[in-house]
Scaffold this motif. Structure first.
Motif, PDB file in Angstrom:
ATOM      1  N   PHE B 172      34.030 -20.436  54.530  1.00 55.14           N
ATOM      2  CA  PHE B 172      33.963 -18.985  54.338  1.00 55.14           C
ATOM      3  C   PHE B 172      34.382 -18.585  52.913  1.00 55.14           C
ATOM      4  CE2 PHE B 172      34.623 -18.703  59.117  1.00 55.14           C
ATOM      5  CZ  PHE B 172      33.348 -18.243  59.367  1.00 55.14           C
ATOM      6  N   TRP B 173      35.212 -19.414  52.310  1.00 57.64           N
ATOM      7  CA  TRP B 173      35.668 -19.112  50.945  1.00 57.64           C
ATOM      8  C   TRP B 173      34.840 -19.869  49.918  1.00 57.64           C
ATOM      9  CZ3 TRP B 173      38.993 -18.989  55.038  1.00 57.64           C
ATOM     10  CH2 TRP B 173      39.848 -17.896  55.135  1.00 57.64           C
ATOM     11  N   ASN B 174      34.516 -21.112  50.257  1.00 59.83           N
ATOM     12  CA  ASN B 174      33.969 -22.010  49.247  1.00 59.83           C
ATOM     13  C   ASN B 174      32.527 -22.428  49.505  1.00 59.83           C
ATOM     14  OD1 ASN B 174      34.376 -23.501  46.915  1.00 59.83           O
ATOM     15  ND2 ASN B 174      34.726 -25.384  48.065  1.00 59.83           N
ATOM     16  N   GLU B 175      31.961 -22.013  50.600  1.00 57.71           N
ATOM     17  CA  GLU B 175      30.613 -22.395  51.043  1.00 57.71           C
ATOM     18  C   GLU B 175      30.503 -23.872  51.413  1.00 57.71           C
ATOM     19  OE1 GLU B 175      27.770 -20.933  48.181  1.00 57.71           O
ATOM     20  OE2 GLU B 175      28.709 -18.963  48.236  1.00 57.71           O
ATOM     21  N   ARG B 176      31.019 -24.754  50.585  1.00 57.03           N
ATOM     22  CA  ARG B 176      30.953 -26.191  50.876  1.00 57.03           C
ATOM     23  C   ARG B 176      32.332 -26.703  51.261  1.00 57.03           C
ATOM     24  NH1 ARG B 176      25.600 -27.926  51.084  1.00 57.03           N
ATOM     25  NH2 ARG B 176      24.434 -26.665  49.641  1.00 57.03           N
ATOM     26  N   ALA B 177      32.447 -27.309  52.431  1.00 58.21           N
ATOM     27  CA  ALA B 177      33.741 -27.843  52.847  1.00 58.21           C
ATOM     28  C   ALA B 177      33.616 -29.270  53.361  1.00 58.21           C
ATOM     29  CB  ALA B 177      34.367 -26.954  53.917  1.00 58.21           C
ATOM     30  N   ALA B 178      32.361 -29.753  53.501  1.00 57.21           N
ATOM     31  CA  ALA B 178      32.166 -31.070  54.114  1.00 57.21           C
ATOM     32  C   ALA B 178      32.779 -32.183  53.269  1.00 57.21           C
ATOM     33  CB  ALA B 178      30.680 -31.324  54.361  1.00 57.21           C
ATOM     34  N   ALA B 179      32.914 -31.955  51.948  1.00 56.29           N
ATOM     35  CA  ALA B 179      33.508 -32.990  51.095  1.00 56.29           C
ATOM     36  C   ALA B 179      34.944 -33.270  51.541  1.00 56.29           C
ATOM     37  CB  ALA B 179      33.479 -32.548  49.642  1.00 56.29           C
ATOM     38  N   PHE B 247      46.105 -24.919  67.034  1.00 57.55           N
ATOM     39  CA  PHE B 247      45.317 -23.866  67.692  1.00 57.55           C
ATOM     40  C   PHE B 247      45.687 -22.496  67.108  1.00 57.55           C
ATOM     41  CE2 PHE B 247      44.355 -21.017  71.348  1.00 57.55           C
ATOM     42  CZ  PHE B 247      42.979 -21.231  71.365  1.00 57.55           C
ATOM     43  N   VAL B 248      46.991 -22.283  66.929  1.00 58.95           N
ATOM     44  CA  VAL B 248      47.462 -21.005  66.353  1.00 58.95           C
ATOM     45  C   VAL B 248      46.898 -20.851  64.935  1.00 58.95           C
ATOM     46  CG1 VAL B 248      49.503 -19.724  65.584  1.00 58.95           C
ATOM     47  CG2 VAL B 248      49.530 -20.913  67.791  1.00 58.95           C
ATOM     48  N   VAL B 249      47.004 -21.931  64.140  1.00 62.25           N
ATOM     49  CA  VAL B 249      46.499 -21.873  62.753  1.00 62.25           C
ATOM     50  C   VAL B 249      44.986 -21.637  62.756  1.00 62.25           C
ATOM     51  CG1 VAL B 249      46.208 -23.187  60.604  1.00 62.25           C
ATOM     52  CG2 VAL B 249      48.344 -23.344  61.878  1.00 62.25           C
ATOM     53  N   SER B 250      44.298 -22.269  63.708  1.00 64.03           N
ATOM     54  CA  SER B 250      42.824 -22.136  63.734  1.00 64.03           C
ATOM     55  C   SER B 250      42.418 -20.693  64.034  1.00 64.03           C
ATOM     56  CB  SER B 250      42.202 -23.099  64.744  1.00 64.03           C
ATOM     57  OG  SER B 250      42.380 -22.616  66.054  1.00 64.03           O
ATOM     58  N   ARG B 255      40.058 -15.784  61.905  1.00 66.83           N
ATOM     59  CA  ARG B 255      40.089 -14.319  61.720  1.00 66.83           C
ATOM     60  C   ARG B 255      40.013 -13.943  60.245  1.00 66.83           C
ATOM     61  NH1 ARG B 255      44.402 -12.558  66.386  1.00 66.83           N
ATOM     62  NH2 ARG B 255      42.971 -12.910  68.120  1.00 66.83           N
ATOM     63  N   GLN B 256      40.691 -14.718  59.413  1.00 68.60           N
ATOM     64  CA  GLN B 256      40.642 -14.415  57.976  1.00 68.60           C
ATOM     65  C   GLN B 256      39.275 -14.779  57.397  1.00 68.60           C
ATOM     66  OE1 GLN B 256      43.046 -12.750  56.285  1.00 68.60           O
ATOM     67  NE2 GLN B 256      43.877 -12.592  58.341  1.00 68.60           N
ATOM     68  N   GLY B 257      38.767 -15.926  57.840  1.00 68.36           N
ATOM     69  CA  GLY B 257      37.515 -16.430  57.264  1.00 68.36           C
ATOM     70  C   GLY B 257      36.303 -15.604  57.629  1.00 68.36           C
ATOM     71  N   VAL B 258      36.228 -15.214  58.885  1.00 69.54           N
ATOM     72  CA  VAL B 258      35.006 -14.553  59.356  1.00 69.54           C
ATOM     73  C   VAL B 258      34.801 -13.198  58.666  1.00 69.54           C
ATOM     74  CG1 VAL B 258      35.867 -13.284  61.381  1.00 69.54           C
ATOM     75  CG2 VAL B 258      33.607 -14.384  61.441  1.00 69.54           C
ATOM     76  N   LYS B 259      35.881 -12.620  58.142  1.00 69.88           N
ATOM     77  CA  LYS B 259      35.757 -11.355  57.399  1.00 69.88           C
ATOM     78  C   LYS B 259      34.954 -11.575  56.122  1.00 69.88           C
ATOM     79  CE  LYS B 259      40.286  -9.571  58.671  1.00 69.88           C
ATOM     80  NZ  LYS B 259      41.652  -9.448  58.172  1.00 69.88           N
ATOM     81  N   ARG B 260      34.959 -12.811  55.649  1.00 70.43           N
ATOM     82  CA  ARG B 260      34.282 -13.110  54.390  1.00 70.43           C
ATOM     83  C   ARG B 260      32.864 -13.602  54.599  1.00 70.43           C
ATOM     84  NH1 ARG B 260      37.790 -13.811  50.055  1.00 70.43           N
ATOM     85  NH2 ARG B 260      36.162 -15.040  49.082  1.00 70.43           N
TER      86      ARG B 260
END
Lengths: 334, 266
Positions: B172-179, B247-250, B255-260
């Motif tokens: 959500f922030w960086n577009e690429r995370a698979a690396a 689970f709590v962190v996820s 919630r933070q990510g989906v806003k972006r």
């Protein structure tokens, strides 16, 4: 008891704005290295202070050239994208909260995207959707049968999605998106790439669905046929700003201050005799095609009928497709 | 309450049924993925010739049973959510999922579970081949160990899935995370007990590793299955504690990510 129709805004948009930060890079190795060290970002205002209301049961066309901000607006209306500023209300909900009741009431169909599972028959996806939306198996089966009949789908439902034609796939996508019977439909180019027959079938289906369930539809399309056959009202957007909101016919008048008049004469006449009435587009002794300003039309027609032996007379508006096409091509916004 | 439970059951069974049907379509690919999980058996071949094993107090039979168990544990704790989430995020496939009253998390989780169910016959086949050609690797776990290992494997899968899910949110922030998945593989390889039993590491490294979730993702369930001496209560408590925290962190990361989310490509 009053029988006056009470208008109820189901969609309400007030001063909606969305801006994105986009990286800018010139071509070439020097620019690439420079971009690596110092990334240049600039802000794109995709949607600028857009406001409109849509009543329950309305079908509204949302048109504009590519990159005008139509899809971004739709994404904000269905809660996929959070607005930078402004207020949106859909069925009394704030879309960005995406609460369960809101999601039960809306759907978004994107012509260029699919939600069906590619390697499985559409029925598998339908039953997943049915469970997700809390439908019982029996309800799901009844609704699938009903919508399949409306969409003229049958054997296609048991074939893998990848084996379906584009038209069949689009109809199956519509079925999947409408299984929970949403009251607000956001349709982003639902007839994209379909042939004339499939386009017509989809339009007919949308009309039926709107009538049967009183659903509100906001539709974007580059096919003016979709707009003219479904929408009595249109929203025109260009470069993120809304510049027209009203009936389609009024738009025609606004975009074209002339009406097209075709006159067939009983006997030949001089071209110069008609020059005083308007702009001659075609002249062939017995056949005249001309553009006459709208406010002078009645007087001009009366004079023509009194002065010339007219065999046939036809008055029409220039085709809306042509008008809007010219508008977008010229980039001139009224 | 009953209605809610019934609805959860309906959603879970529909998702699993569809995902299982999909995975059956990809059975050849899944067979190849199952074969690619042979690393523990390769490590078995290497360690069985090593003198180090004896010096740390492990017998040849114990090390064999450990790596055979590790092979099974690894098969059923495979996670690729970062790759599929990144793809869906970039191509805009996430959009229809976000518009349904079911968090997309459950779709990805169900596709993993369905894939594991599809793997069962391939894993059974590969284990049979191993037992046939390497008879001294043959062992049948006690019923109690088998059941406890099954629960430990499931919990280990949940913890690993949550770790990857949290890092997938970086899309959500960086577009690429698979690396990042490649990066996460390094601590997983060494600290989980995949390339070597934790006993061969120094006390210091082992103590540090026990502060991370990694030993509980592979070493712990493998030891339970192979019947090795292991702190069962401590292991399950660690898995549950890590699972709860992650689970709590996820939820927060989601919630933070989906806003972006910008619904790219859609």
């Amino acid at each position: 008891m009053s029988t006056e129709k009470v208008s109820m805004n189901i969609i309400s948009v007030d001063e909606l704005c969305k801006s994105y930060r986009v990286s800018v890079k010139k071509p070439g190795i020097a620019a690439t290295l420079s971009n690596f060290l110092n990334r240049q970002l600039h802000v794109v205002e995709a949607v600028k202070r857009v406001s409109f209301n849509i009543d329950q049961g309305e079908i509204v066309g949302f048109i504009g050239p590519n990159g005008a901000g139509k899809t971004t607006t739709l994404k904000m209306l269905c809660g996929l994208v959070h607005p930078t500023s402004g207020e949106v209300s859909v069925s009394g909900h704030r879309p960005k909260e995406r609460n369960r009741d809101f999601l039960q009431e809306i759907t978004l169909v994107m012509g260029q995207k699919q939600q069906l599972i590619w390697d499985l028959p559409p029925l598998d996806s339908f039953f997943v959707n049915a469970a997700v939306y809390g439908l019982t198996k029996c309800e799901a089966k009844n609704r699938i049968d009903e919508l399949a009949a409306m969409l003229d789908l049958d054997k296609e439902l048991t074939r893998p999605v990848r084996k379906l034609s584009l038209g069949q796939r689009m109809k199956a996508e519509l079925l999947a998106a409408l299984l929970h019977r949403p009251s607000v439909l956001f349709l982003d180019e639902p007839t994209l790439g379909l042939d004339v027959n499939a386009q017509s079938r989809v339009r007919k289906f949308l009309r039926q669905y709107n009538k049967r369930y009183g659903a509100t539809i906001l539709l974007t399309s580059h096919y003016m046929g979709d707009i003219t056959s479904l929408c009595s009202r249109v929203l025109l957007i260009n470069e993120g700003s809304l510049f027209y909101d009203g009936p389609l016919e009024e738009l025609t008048g606004k975009l074209s201050p002339y009406r097209s008049v075709r006159i067939e004469l009983k006997e030949p006449h001089q071209k110069s005799s008609f020059m005083q009435y308007g702009i001659l587009e075609e002249f062939d002794e017995r056949l005249v095609r001309m553009l006459i300003p709208r406010d002078e039309l009645t007087a001009a027609i009366t004079s023509i009928l009194n002065s010339f032996p007219v065999k046939d007379l036809e008055i029409c508006d220039p085709p809306i497709e042509e008008l809007i096409g010219n508008l977008f091509q010229s980039g001139i916004v009224p | 309450m009953t209605k809610k439970i019934f609805r959860i059951y309906r959603v879970a069974s529909s998702l699993l049924t569809a995902q299982y049907a999909l995975m059956i379509e990809y059975r050849a690919e899944i067979a190849l993925w199952a074969i690619s999980g042979l690393l523990p058996l390769i490590m078995l071949a290497l360690w069985s010739k090593s003198d180090v094993i004896g010096s740390v107090g492990l017998t040849s039979q114990e090390i064999t049973h450990y790596f055979v168990s590790a092979f099974i544990v690894r098969q059923f704790t495979a996670v690729w959510v970062m790759v599929s989430f990144e793809e869906d995020n970039i191509e805009g496939k996430l959009s229809p999922f976000l518009l349904q009253p079911l968090p997309p998390f459950w779709r990805y989780a169900s596709s993993h579970v369905a894939e594991q169910l599809t793997r069962i016959p391939f894993v059974f086949f590969m284990i049979s081949i191993l037992f046939l050609f390497v008879p001294n690797s043959f062992f049948i776990p006690k019923l109690k160990d088998f059941i406890l290992a099954g629960i430990a494997i499931f919990l280990a899968f949940c913890v690993r899935f949550l770790i990857h899910w949290i890092f997938a949110m970086l899309c959500f922030w960086n577009e690429r995370a698979a690396a990042i998945e490649r990066l996460l593989l390094i601590p997983y390889l060494f600290l989980s007990g995949l390339v070597a039993p934790l006993e061969v590491f120094s006390d210091g490294v082992r103590s540090i590793s026990m502060l991370t979730p990694y030993p509980y993702l592979l070493s712990f369930p493998s030891k339970v299955m192979s019947g090795a001496e292991v702190n069962i209560i401590g292991g399950f408590a660690a898995l549950l504690a890590w699972g709860f925290c992650l689970f709590v962190v996820s939820i927060f990361a989601w919630r933070q990510g989906v806003k972006r989310y910008s619904a790219m490509g859609a």
